[in-house]
Design an enzyme around this catalytic site. Structure first.
Site, PDB file in Angstrom:
ATOM      1  N   TYR A 120       0.840  -1.208   0.000  1.00  0.00           N
ATOM      2  CA  TYR A 120       0.000   0.000   0.000  1.00  0.00           C
ATOM      3  C   TYR A 120       0.875   1.259   0.000  1.00  0.00           C
ATOM      4  CZ  TYR A 120      -3.471   3.415   1.660  1.00  0.00           C
ATOM      5  OH  TYR A 120      -4.278   4.529   1.801  1.00  0.00           O
ATOM      6  N   LYS A 147       1.079   4.146  -2.958  1.00  0.00           N
ATOM      7  CA  LYS A 147       0.791   5.571  -2.732  1.00  0.00           C
ATOM      8  C   LYS A 147       2.020   6.429  -3.053  1.00  0.00           C
ATOM      9  CE  LYS A 147      -3.534   5.134  -1.598  1.00  0.00           C
ATOM     10  NZ  LYS A 147      -4.619   5.804  -2.328  1.00  0.00           N
TER      11      LYS A 147
END
Ligand SMILES: NC(=O)c1ccc[n+]([C@@H]2O[C@H](COP(=O)([O-])OP(=O)(O)OC[C@H]3O[C@@H](n4cnc5c(N)ncnc54)[C@H](O)[C@@H]3O)[C@@H](O)[C@H]2O)c1
Length: 253
Positions: free
Chosen positions: A157, A161
């Site tokens: 994750y 990002k």
């Protein structure tokens, strides 16, 4: 406020619930017509926008499939005559499984990178054509403070990002000449519906997030929406390539 985005058309991905739904409602309150896409039904979001007197169109969307993304953008043009604002919000986020770097499988890595990073790329790519037609556009990519902090337990994750922050810069440089502004909004841990439904995001994790902030309280979706509207509005037309953290002062650039 209601006239700030009057006559504008905004497309928001991952808007069935959570932050995406809040963003769609906020843009509609500011006067934009909204096209909301998600892999699940966006009927509730559309109903909430219409209840406020706004215009909404719901579309089934999978940001990982370029044909689906093209159809989403085409629907904005067909229904409302063009596209001015794109919010890349869809992600594997609230439902992510926490695990150390060595626990994350290659398949999980690929899934998160495909939805979060490639999905954002696919949507930017599709939005460029109608935005170029108008010589104007605002793209807002939803990043995360975790990418700046390097938060442990979600390496895939965090990397996805980080890719979004870098893509924001690259796209801003490529598209500035066409009048398209590209910025990222980086929330801190925010108690959206998705976060509240995942027991992993409670207790010590929430407490340590709050402790890292200059303003020591829980973050709620309402903390983010005015910054999103600012990045979508003409008041930020000379701002591009930036990542704006909205997290009570946890990340400081
Ligand atoms: N809530 C937080 O604490 C927080 C913090 C930092 C960043 N963010 C970011 O904000 C955004 C929204 O967060 P949230 O808490 O509402 O997340 P969430 O997980 O509740 O919502 C994500 C939405 O994306 C949709 N989605 C998933 N895969 C999709 C696909 N392939 N195509 C289209 N839609 C798809 C889901 O159905 C869901 O409605 C995400 O980008 C997230 O990474 C959230």
């Amino acid at each position: 406020m209601a006239d700030l985005l009057a006559g504008k058309v905004a497309a928001i991905t991952g808007a069935a619930q959570g932050l995406g739904a809040e963003f769609a409602i906020a843009l509609a309150k500011a006067g934009a017509s909204v096209v909301v896409g998600d892999i699940v039904s966006t009927d509730e979001t559309c109903a909430a926008v219409r209840a406020l007197g706004g215009q909404a169109k719901g579309v089934m969307l999978d940001v990982t499939r370029s044909e689906s993304v093209e159809a989403f953008v085409d629907e904005a043009v067909k229904t409302f005559g063009g596209l001015d604002i794109l919010v890349n919000n869809a992600a594997i986020s609230g439902q992510i499984r926490l695990g150390s770097l060595t626990d994350v499988s290659s398949d999980e890595w690929d899934r998160v990178m495909t939805v979060n990073a490639r999905g954002t790329f696919e949507c930017i790519k599709a939005a460029v054509r109608p935005m170029k037609d108008r010589g104007y556009g605002k793209i807002i990519n939803i990043a995360s403070g975790t990418a700046i902090k390097g938060s442990p337990g979600i390496p895939h994750y965090v990397a996805s990002k980080g890719a979004i922050i870098s893509l924001t810069r690259a796209a801003a440089r490529e598209l500035g000449g066409c009048g398209i502004r590209v910025n990222a909004l980086a929330p801190g841990l925010t108690m959206s519906e998705g976060m509240k439904s995942n027991p992993s995001w409670s207790g010590e994790i929430v407490a340590s997030n709050i402790a890292s902030r200059a303003i020591k309280r829980e973050a709620v979706p309402a903390d983010l929406v005015d910054t999103l509207v600012f990045l979508a509005s003409p008041g930020s037309d000379f701002v591009t390539g930036q990542t704006l953290s909205v997290d009570g002062g946890s990340v400081m650039n």
